[in-house]
Design an enzyme around this catalytic site. Structure first.
Site, mmCIF file in Angstrom:
data_model
loop_
_atom_site.group_PDB
_atom_site.id
_atom_site.type_symbol
_atom_site.label_atom_id
_atom_site.label_comp_id
_atom_site.label_asym_id
_atom_site.label_seq_id
_atom_site.Cartn_x
_atom_site.Cartn_y
_atom_site.Cartn_z
ATOM 1 N N ARG A 94 44.964 -46.213 18.112
ATOM 2 C CA ARG A 94 43.878 -46.975 18.722
ATOM 3 C C ARG A 94 42.878 -47.488 17.689
ATOM 4 O O ARG A 94 42.312 -48.567 17.851
ATOM 5 C CB ARG A 94 43.174 -46.087 19.764
ATOM 6 C CG ARG A 94 42.071 -46.758 20.535
ATOM 7 C CD ARG A 94 41.495 -45.822 21.596
ATOM 8 N NE ARG A 94 42.410 -45.637 22.710
ATOM 9 C CZ ARG A 94 42.985 -44.486 23.045
ATOM 10 N NH1 ARG A 94 42.743 -43.392 22.343
ATOM 11 N NH2 ARG A 94 43.792 -44.405 24.071
ATOM 12 N N TYR A 95 42.631 -46.705 16.646
ATOM 13 C CA TYR A 95 41.664 -47.051 15.609
ATOM 14 C C TYR A 95 42.411 -47.314 14.299
ATOM 15 O O TYR A 95 43.497 -46.773 14.078
ATOM 16 C CB TYR A 95 40.667 -45.909 15.405
ATOM 17 C CG TYR A 95 39.856 -45.560 16.626
ATOM 18 C CD1 TYR A 95 38.766 -46.339 17.014
ATOM 19 C CD2 TYR A 95 40.165 -44.442 17.397
ATOM 20 C CE1 TYR A 95 38.017 -46.011 18.131
ATOM 21 C CE2 TYR A 95 39.426 -44.106 18.508
ATOM 22 C CZ TYR A 95 38.348 -44.896 18.881
ATOM 23 O OH TYR A 95 37.604 -44.569 19.991
ATOM 24 N N ARG A 98 43.075 -43.797 12.089
ATOM 25 C CA ARG A 98 43.512 -42.534 12.678
ATOM 26 C C ARG A 98 44.404 -42.796 13.892
ATOM 27 O O ARG A 98 44.310 -43.846 14.519
ATOM 28 C CB ARG A 98 42.324 -41.657 13.066
ATOM 29 C CG ARG A 98 41.320 -42.295 13.981
ATOM 30 C CD ARG A 98 39.949 -41.611 13.799
ATOM 31 N NE ARG A 98 38.929 -42.118 14.699
ATOM 32 C CZ ARG A 98 38.195 -43.205 14.434
ATOM 33 N NH1 ARG A 98 38.409 -43.910 13.341
ATOM 34 N NH2 ARG A 98 37.260 -43.587 15.279
ATOM 35 N N CYS A 107 51.208 -27.366 28.161
ATOM 36 C CA CYS A 107 49.920 -26.693 27.989
ATOM 37 C C CYS A 107 50.050 -25.256 28.480
ATOM 38 O O CYS A 107 50.903 -24.944 29.309
ATOM 39 C CB CYS A 107 48.818 -27.383 28.785
ATOM 40 S SG CYS A 107 48.373 -29.027 28.205
ATOM 41 N N CYS A 111 44.505 -28.044 33.476
ATOM 42 C CA CYS A 111 43.151 -28.270 33.979
ATOM 43 C C CYS A 111 43.202 -29.278 35.117
ATOM 44 O O CYS A 111 43.907 -30.289 35.030
ATOM 45 C CB CYS A 111 42.259 -28.788 32.858
ATOM 46 S SG CYS A 111 42.169 -27.685 31.430
ATOM 47 N N CYS A 114 42.278 -33.014 34.126
ATOM 48 C CA CYS A 114 42.877 -33.549 32.899
ATOM 49 C C CYS A 114 43.139 -35.050 33.006
ATOM 50 O O CYS A 114 43.704 -35.524 33.997
ATOM 51 C CB CYS A 114 44.181 -32.820 32.601
ATOM 52 S SG CYS A 114 45.023 -33.401 31.105
ATOM 53 N N ARG A 116 45.282 -36.597 31.269
ATOM 54 C CA ARG A 116 46.718 -36.817 31.105
ATOM 55 C C ARG A 116 47.510 -36.025 32.147
ATOM 56 O O ARG A 116 48.679 -35.700 31.937
ATOM 57 C CB ARG A 116 47.166 -36.424 29.689
ATOM 58 C CG ARG A 116 46.615 -37.332 28.605
ATOM 59 C CD ARG A 116 47.301 -37.131 27.260
ATOM 60 N NE ARG A 116 46.746 -38.023 26.264
ATOM 61 C CZ ARG A 116 46.013 -37.631 25.224
ATOM 62 N NH1 ARG A 116 45.778 -36.347 25.034
ATOM 63 N NH2 ARG A 116 45.541 -38.505 24.364
ATOM 64 N N ASP A 273 36.703 -38.505 32.883
ATOM 65 C CA ASP A 273 37.484 -39.745 32.962
ATOM 66 C C ASP A 273 37.907 -40.056 34.394
ATOM 67 O O ASP A 273 37.888 -39.197 35.279
ATOM 68 C CB ASP A 273 38.725 -39.626 32.074
ATOM 69 C CG ASP A 273 38.381 -39.532 30.602
ATOM 70 O OD1 ASP A 273 37.629 -40.392 30.118
ATOM 71 O OD2 ASP A 273 38.846 -38.579 29.939
ATOM 72 N N ASP A 310 35.062 -42.411 27.291
ATOM 73 C CA ASP A 310 36.278 -43.046 26.800
ATOM 74 C C ASP A 310 36.533 -44.246 27.702
ATOM 75 O O ASP A 310 36.883 -44.086 28.879
ATOM 76 C CB ASP A 310 37.452 -42.065 26.853
ATOM 77 C CG ASP A 310 38.249 -42.051 25.570
ATOM 78 O OD1 ASP A 310 38.421 -43.131 24.982
ATOM 79 O OD2 ASP A 310 38.680 -40.962 25.157
ATOM 80 N N LYS A 317 36.008 -44.504 22.397
ATOM 81 C CA LYS A 317 34.851 -43.726 22.833
ATOM 82 C C LYS A 317 33.551 -44.424 22.447
ATOM 83 O O LYS A 317 33.456 -45.033 21.376
ATOM 84 C CB LYS A 317 34.867 -42.337 22.187
ATOM 85 C CG LYS A 317 36.041 -41.474 22.568
ATOM 86 C CD LYS A 317 35.962 -40.127 21.865
ATOM 87 C CE LYS A 317 37.179 -39.280 22.177
ATOM 88 N NZ LYS A 317 38.416 -39.836 21.559
#
Length: 350
Positions: A94-95, A98, A107, A111, A114, A116, A273, A310, A317
């Site tokens: 995205r950047y 990085r 996981c 959560c 989440c 995702r 999100d 985000d 972000k």
């Protein structure tokens, strides 16, 4: 698993993965089981022994709720636009400098909020041919100086598998920073002893610990975090602002003070999100800004994370208490991304 729960439960030696498990452990009512089974068919359940607590600050994060079946029009399957910036499967670039390596979709806990949640748990580690393609892309892109390992949770991998990936990344000369995002030190602290030695590398290694409530910092979690700090791992934290969990300045102050005392620097506080079925967790941006304002002066600057959104669509972000954010109406915001492009964001009411 050998982690011990912070509260007594009916099955302290293993993870809970079904509604029947939750009922047996006293974390759900039998009368609610049919509705919760419907939720579980959409979004997976897994709660490690250390997180099998009825305390609201913990249980609300991991125990399914029928409210998850309410999908609002603004909610998205890919709320932060991972897919929009994926040059090869398993990588989000995205950047310029990085990229995110989605090392696994597994996981240790799932959560309920989440971003995702549509994909986590659907598969295990990134298949070897795809991992090879990701490493090749990174090696061929000199601008990439920081690689972020996430998923899923990279610390759920075996030490052998994780170590092999770290070795390959560390061998790429232009990779200067390796950052890992994980809940493992908090939710499965027993894993840390075998993983901590892997994190000494040529590249600088940062571990971002995901934790949202001070009750998660059990004695076992604190010991695991101390072990990581003693190994010289640079520790940061990431939290999500969650209604009914930590949308209270006093709760967040206790969390951030505890983290800084453990040698963990609070890094991000995420506005929740627009993941599908998570509206009951979201505060408004105004509420979040008021909480951050209440923390200032009562906490050291070292202990206050950046409160960020985000942007949907993969635009990155943005700090919400910055000049990049302008109110244009009730619940309506104009937000400038890192490229200088403005986006209108509708903040759903509670």
């Amino acid at each position: 698993m050998s982690g011990k729960p912070s509260q007594p439960t009916a099955s302290p030696s293993r993870a809970l993965t079904s509604v029947a498990d939750l009922v047996t452990a006293g974390l759900a009512q039998a009368a609610d089981a049919p509705d919760l089974d419907t939720v579980a068919a959409e979004f997976r359940i897994r709660i490690t022994p250390g997180m099998q607590s009825p305390a609201p600050g913990i249980a609300r994060q991991f125990v399914p709720d029928p409210q998850e079946l309410t999908i609002r029009p603004e909610e998205l399957a890919d709320p932060i636009g991972d897919a929009a910036h994926s040059p090869v499967p398993g990588l989000t670039h995205r950047y310029p400098d990085r990229a995110i390596l989605h090392l696994t979709q597994t996981c240790d806990v799932y959560c309920r909020f989440c971003f995702r949640r549509e994909v986590v748990g659907a598969a295990g580690p990134l298949p070897q041919p795809q991992l090879d393609a990701v490493i090749a892309h990174i090696a061929a892109t000199p601008a990439l100086r920081e690689i972020i390992l996430t998923g899923g949770d990279p610390l759920t991998l075996s030490p052998r598998r994780l170590g092999a990936v770290l070795e390959r990344l560390d061998a790429i000369p232009h990779v200067e920073v390796i950052r890992l995002h994980s809940r493992v030190p908090v939710v499965s602290p027993e894993r840390v002893a075998s993983l901590a030695p892997l994190l000494r590398r040529r590249a600088a290694v940062y571990l971002v610990i995901h934790t949202n409530h001070p009750d998660e910092l059990t004695p076992q979690a604190r010991a695991a975090i101390a072990r990581l700090a003693d190994h010289g791992v640079a520790l940061l934290s990431q939290s999500v602002l969650l209604r009914g969990v930590n949308d209270d300045p006093d709760v967040l102050a206790r969390l951030f003070r505890a983290l800084t005392a453990l040698r963990v620097t609070p890094y991000y506080l995420h506005h929740c999100d627009l993941a599908r079925g998570t509206s009951h967790f979201r505060t408004t941006i105004d509420e979040g800004l008021a909480i951050i304002a209440a923390l200032r002066g009562h906490l050291s600057g070292v202990a206050i994370p950046s409160y960020v959104l985000d942007l949907p669509g993969g635009h990155g972000k943005v700090p919400l208490d910055s000049a990049a954010v302008t109110r244009i109406g009730p619940g309506q915001w104009r937000i400038r991304d890192w490229r200088g492009i403005s986006h209108d964001y509708s903040d759903p009411a509670r």
